[in-house]
Scaffold this active site. Structure first.
Site: not given
Ligand code: NDP
Length: 257
Positions: A15, A17-18, A66, A92, A158, A162, A191
């Site tokens: 994950g 990419s962003r 993944v 992640n 969700y 977690k 976040i």
């Molecule tokens: P984003 O939605 O901004 O980014 C999600 C990332 O996961 C992207 O890189 C996406 O890739 C990748 N992804 C999604 N599905 C898949 C898959 N099937 N296989 C491979 N890669 C995948 O999420 P956040 O940065 O906000 O969150 C990152 C992690 O932190 C997550 O696990 C989230 O649950 C956790 N988290 C986030 C919080 C928040 O407030 N933001 C709070 C608590 C936990 P692609 O670009 O290819 O889609």
């Protein structure tokens, strides 16, 4: 400037990419690690890899869903071939798509459990096989969430995924200590990333209310989480395993009105 505490280590971030994963990948590269940046498609992680390379770092973009065991096996083999065996894995990648219980679909449940939880099993197994074979130990960091401990309505799939990530951390830690592999979890609070922005846009999350509920009166940044990853992956955390670190501005500790 970040100290090069991870110089030459091979890191893999899912994950990447962003959002949080992007911040972690860049921080690991700044600390000297060579970073495999994984997203659903390689092209999604190319900008992050380019940013790392522009600063003189070494990185690689690969596409992998993944939750797919065959794809995970192929991806880890490719990383080993191009960079070397993985020393640091950051699980992640994740999704969040809240639905009320009475409308929750089986597909919603399965996608959260597969992408958020099953992926931790698949990627950790692939990484720890490489760590055991290389004999240098290693570090797995799972990105859980404070909602793995705190119940939030309309997010059964969700929250449950977690909670599983947090407990998988403990089981993996006690099973894999004999390979000198440490396994820990970071549980972020809210976040500000695209995931949160989308939930706010969809009317499923009230940003102001979250900030008011948080003792620090703000959402976290990806840098708050990346700093914790550098600490756990670094030499100062050698006796830390099976632990969950909440990074949430006091959200979980807060118990008043
Ligand atoms: P984003 O939605 O901004 O980014 C999600 C990332 O996961 C992207 O890189 C996406 O890739 C990748 N992804 C999604 N599905 C898949 C898959 N099937 N296989 C491979 N890669 C995948 O999420 P956040 O940065 O906000 O969150 C990152 C992690 O932190 C997550 O696990 C989230 O649950 C956790 N988290 C986030 C919080 C928040 O407030 N933001 C709070 C608590 C936990 P692609 O670009 O290819 O889609």
């Amino acid at each position: 400037m970040t100290a090069q505490t991870l110089k030459g280590k091979i890191a893999l971030v899912t994950g990447a990419s962003r959002g949080i994963g992007k911040g972690i990948a860049i921080a690991l590269a700044e600390a000297g690690a060579h970073v495999a940046c994984i997203a659903t498609k390689a092209e999604n992680a190319k900008a992050v890899v380019a940013a790392i390379q522009a600063e003189g770092g070494k990185a690689l973009a690969l596409g992998c869903k993944v939750e797919n065991g065959d794809a995970v096996t192929a991806t880890f083999a490719e990383v080993e071939k191009q960079l070397g065996p993985v020393d640091i894995l950051v699980n992640n990648a994740g999704i969040s798509n809240p639905q009320p219980l009475l409308k929750m679909t089986e597909e919603n449940w399965n996608s959260h459990m597969d992408i958020n939880a099953k992926s931790v099993f698949l990627c950790s197994q692939a990484a720890i096989r490489q760590m055991k074979e290389a004999g240098n130990g290693g570090c797995v960091i799972n990105i859980g969430s404070i909602v793995g401990q705190n119940a939030i309505p309309q997010t059964l799939s969700y929250c449950t995924s977690k909670a599983a990530v947090e407990h998988m951390t403990r089981v993996l830690a006690v099973e894999c200590a004999k390979y000198k592999v440490r396994v820990n979890c970071i549980a972020p609070g809210y976040i500000r990333t695209e995931m949160i922005d989308q939930l706010v846009t969809d009317g499923k999350l009230a940003a102001e209310a979250i900030e008011q509920r948080t003792p620090q009166r703000r959402m976290g940044s990806v840098d708050d989480i990346a700093a914790a990853v550098l600490f756990i992956a670094g030499p100062g955390a050698g006796f830390m395993t099976g632990e969950t670190l909440n990074i949430d501005g006091g959200w979980t500790a807060y118990g008043y009105l």
